[in-house]
Design a protein around this motif. Structure first.
Motif, short mmCIF file in Angstrom:
data_model
loop_
_atom_site.label_atom_id
_atom_site.label_comp_id
_atom_site.label_asym_id
_atom_site.label_seq_id
_atom_site.Cartn_x
_atom_site.Cartn_y
_atom_site.Cartn_z
N LEU A 160 6.64 -2.41 -8.21
CA LEU A 160 6.01 -3.25 -9.22
C LEU A 160 4.52 -2.93 -9.37
CD1 LEU A 160 6.46 -5.52 -11.25
CD2 LEU A 160 5.98 -7.16 -9.42
N LEU A 161 3.85 -2.65 -8.26
CA LEU A 161 2.44 -2.26 -8.33
C LEU A 161 2.27 -0.95 -9.10
CD1 LEU A 161 1.23 -3.16 -4.72
CD2 LEU A 161 0.71 -4.40 -6.84
N ASN A 163 4.14 0.13 -11.48
CA ASN A 163 4.30 -0.21 -12.90
C ASN A 163 2.99 -0.78 -13.47
OD1 ASN A 163 6.94 0.59 -12.68
ND2 ASN A 163 7.81 -1.47 -12.82
N HIS A 164 2.35 -1.63 -12.69
CA HIS A 164 1.09 -2.23 -13.15
C HIS A 164 -0.02 -1.19 -13.24
CE1 HIS A 164 3.01 -6.17 -12.54
NE2 HIS A 164 2.10 -6.60 -13.38
N LEU A 165 0.03 -0.17 -12.41
CA LEU A 165 -0.98 0.89 -12.50
C LEU A 165 -0.81 1.71 -13.77
CD1 LEU A 165 -1.09 1.99 -8.77
CD2 LEU A 165 -3.02 1.09 -10.10
N VAL A 166 0.38 1.71 -14.33
CA VAL A 166 0.58 2.33 -15.65
C VAL A 166 0.06 1.40 -16.73
CG1 VAL A 166 2.32 3.17 -17.28
CG2 VAL A 166 2.55 3.69 -14.85
N LEU A 167 0.38 0.13 -16.61
CA LEU A 167 -0.07 -0.86 -17.59
C LEU A 167 -1.59 -0.99 -17.62
CD1 LEU A 167 0.77 -3.35 -19.47
CD2 LEU A 167 0.45 -4.73 -17.40
N ALA A 168 -2.19 -1.04 -16.43
CA ALA A 168 -3.64 -1.26 -16.30
C ALA A 168 -4.14 -0.39 -15.15
CB ALA A 168 -3.93 -2.73 -16.04
N PRO A 169 -4.50 0.87 -15.41
CA PRO A 169 -4.83 1.82 -14.34
C PRO A 169 -5.87 1.35 -13.33
CG PRO A 169 -4.57 2.98 -16.41
CD PRO A 169 -4.51 1.51 -16.74
N GLY A 170 -6.77 0.46 -13.72
CA GLY A 170 -7.79 0.00 -12.79
C GLY A 170 -7.47 -1.29 -12.09
N CYS A 171 -6.22 -1.72 -12.15
CA CYS A 171 -5.90 -3.07 -11.70
C CYS A 171 -6.04 -3.28 -10.19
CB CYS A 171 -4.50 -3.48 -12.15
SG CYS A 171 -3.14 -2.58 -11.35
N LEU A 172 -6.06 -2.20 -9.41
CA LEU A 172 -6.20 -2.36 -7.96
C LEU A 172 -7.63 -2.11 -7.48
CD1 LEU A 172 -2.90 -0.75 -6.60
CD2 LEU A 172 -3.40 -3.15 -7.09
N ALA A 173 -8.56 -2.02 -8.41
CA ALA A 173 -9.96 -1.77 -8.02
C ALA A 173 -10.50 -2.85 -7.11
CB ALA A 173 -10.84 -1.65 -9.28
N SER A 174 -10.08 -4.09 -7.33
CA SER A 174 -10.55 -5.20 -6.48
C SER A 174 -9.64 -5.44 -5.29
CB SER A 174 -10.66 -6.47 -7.32
OG SER A 174 -9.39 -6.87 -7.80
N PRO A 176 -8.57 -2.96 -2.56
CA PRO A 176 -8.55 -1.63 -1.95
C PRO A 176 -7.44 -1.43 -0.93
CG PRO A 176 -10.39 -2.93 -1.12
CD PRO A 176 -9.83 -3.69 -2.28
N LEU A 177 -7.08 -2.49 -0.22
CA LEU A 177 -6.00 -2.35 0.75
C LEU A 177 -4.67 -2.09 0.05
CD1 LEU A 177 -6.87 -5.18 3.30
CD2 LEU A 177 -7.39 -2.73 3.45
N LEU A 178 -4.42 -2.79 -1.05
CA LEU A 178 -3.20 -2.56 -1.81
C LEU A 178 -3.18 -1.16 -2.40
CD1 LEU A 178 -2.42 -5.82 -3.87
CD2 LEU A 178 -1.06 -4.82 -2.02
N ALA A 179 -4.32 -0.71 -2.90
CA ALA A 179 -4.39 0.64 -3.48
C ALA A 179 -4.02 1.70 -2.44
CB ALA A 179 -5.79 0.90 -4.04
N ALA A 180 -4.57 1.56 -1.23
CA ALA A 180 -4.26 2.51 -0.17
C ALA A 180 -2.81 2.38 0.29
CB ALA A 180 -5.21 2.29 1.01
N TYR A 181 -2.32 1.16 0.31
CA TYR A 181 -0.93 0.89 0.70
C TYR A 181 0.05 1.58 -0.24
CZ TYR A 181 3.14 -2.40 0.52
OH TYR A 181 4.37 -3.00 0.45
N VAL A 182 -0.18 1.48 -1.54
CA VAL A 182 0.70 2.14 -2.50
C VAL A 182 0.74 3.64 -2.23
CG1 VAL A 182 0.99 2.75 -4.95
CG2 VAL A 182 0.45 0.40 -4.30
N GLU A 183 -0.41 4.24 -2.02
CA GLU A 183 -0.46 5.68 -1.77
C GLU A 183 0.21 6.04 -0.45
OE1 GLU A 183 -1.37 8.03 -3.94
OE2 GLU A 183 -1.42 6.28 -5.25
N ARG A 184 0.03 5.21 0.56
CA ARG A 184 0.61 5.47 1.87
C ARG A 184 2.14 5.40 1.81
NH1 ARG A 184 -2.34 2.02 4.13
NH2 ARG A 184 -0.91 0.28 4.49
N VAL A 185 2.66 4.42 1.12
CA VAL A 185 4.12 4.29 1.03
C VAL A 185 4.72 5.40 0.19
CG1 VAL A 185 6.01 2.83 0.20
CG2 VAL A 185 4.12 1.80 1.48
#
Length: 211
Positions: A160-161, A163-174, A176-185
Motif C-alpha cells: 500500500l505504501l 502505491n502511495h509513492l506512485v500517487l504522491a512521490p514525496g509522501c514519505l518525506a516526513s 523517514p523510517l517508513l521510507a527506509a522500511y519500504v526499501e529494506r523490505v
C-alpha cells in the motif's frame, strides 16, 4: 503441503498484490486465473462467489474469499503471524490500520480522484504517522512493523505504501523510517525479483487507470 495455489482476480494488482508478494518472497508458485470485465459482467462467476466479489483464492481443495482472510491463512501456513499471541494481536491491529487506509485510497481512486486528490495528499502524512510511530517502537525502526521477522502485515503495508509513492512521490518525506522500511523490505532477494518482473510491472495498480 499447501497448494497448488490459484488466484482468481481482475487483471490488476488491487487487493491481490500483497498476497502475490508474500508468495513470491516465500518461494511459492501460483496460477493466475484472470477475470475480464466482460466475463464478470455476465454475472455467473459473481453468483458463485460467497460474498459476490473477488479475489478468490484456491489452496488445493480449500477455497477462500476476502483478501485479508487469505493473507492470514497464508501467514499461518508460513509462520508469518508473529512469534506468539501478543505479536499476532499487534499484527491484526496493524493490518486493520492498513485496511482503513486502503479504503480511503480506494474511495479516492474510484470515486473522487480529480476533485479529491489534492486534499487526500495533504492529509496523507497524518494517516501515515501511526505506522511511522509503530515502526519507531520496534528496534528503533530498523526491523519490521512488529517483531523481528517479516509478517503478512508487512507485505500488506509495504504494497500500500508503494502505491502511495506512485500517487504522491514525496509522501514519505516526513516518515523517514517508513521510507527506509519500504526499501529494506523490497530489497529482499526473492521479493525484489518479483517486483522487477513483468508479472508485477506490467500489471496496472488499479482497474480504472488512476494511480
Amino acid at each position: 503441503m499447501p497448494g497448488p495455489f490459484t488466484i482468481t482476480y481482475f487483471p490488476v494488482r488491487g487487493r491481490c498484490e500483497a498476497m502475490r508478494m508474500l508468495l513470491a518472497d516465500q518461494g511459492q508458485e501460483w496460477k493466475e486465473d484472470t477475470v475480464t470485465g466482460e466475463l464478470w459482467q455476465k454475472g455467473e462467476l459473481k453468483k458463485s462467489c460467497v460474498f459476490g466479489q473477488l479475489p478468490k483464492f484456491q489452496d488445493g481443495d480449500l477455497t477462500l474469499y476476502q483478501s485479508n482472510a487469505i493473507l492470514r491463512h497464508l501467514a499461518r501456513n508460513y509462520g508469518l503471524y508473529g512469534k506468539d499471541q501478543r505479536e499476532a494481536a499487534l499484527l491484526d491491529m496493524v493490518n486493520d490500520g492498513v485496511e482503513d487506509l486502503r479504503l480511503k485510497y480506494v474511495q479516492l481512486i474510484y470515486q473522487n480522484y480529480e476533485e479529491g486528490k489534492a486534499a487526500y495528499v495533504e492529509a496523507l502524512p497524518g494517516h501515515l504517522r501511526p505506522f511511522e510511530t509503530l515502526l519507531s517502537q520496534n528496534r528503533a525502526g530498523q526491523a519490521f512493523i512488529i517483531g523481528d521477522q517479516i509478517s503478512f502485515a508487512d507485505y500488506n503495508l509495504v504494497e500500500l505504501l508503494r502505491n502511495h509513492l506512485v500517487l504522491a512521490p514525496g509522501c514519505l518525506a516526513s516518515c523517514p523510517l517508513l521510507a527506509a522500511y519500504v526499501e529494506r523490505v523490497r530489497a529482499r532477494p526473492r521479493l525484489h525479483a518479483y517486483l522487477e518482473s513483468p508479472a508485477h510491472r506490467d500489471r496496472p495498480i488499479n482497474g480504472n487507470g488512476k494511480q
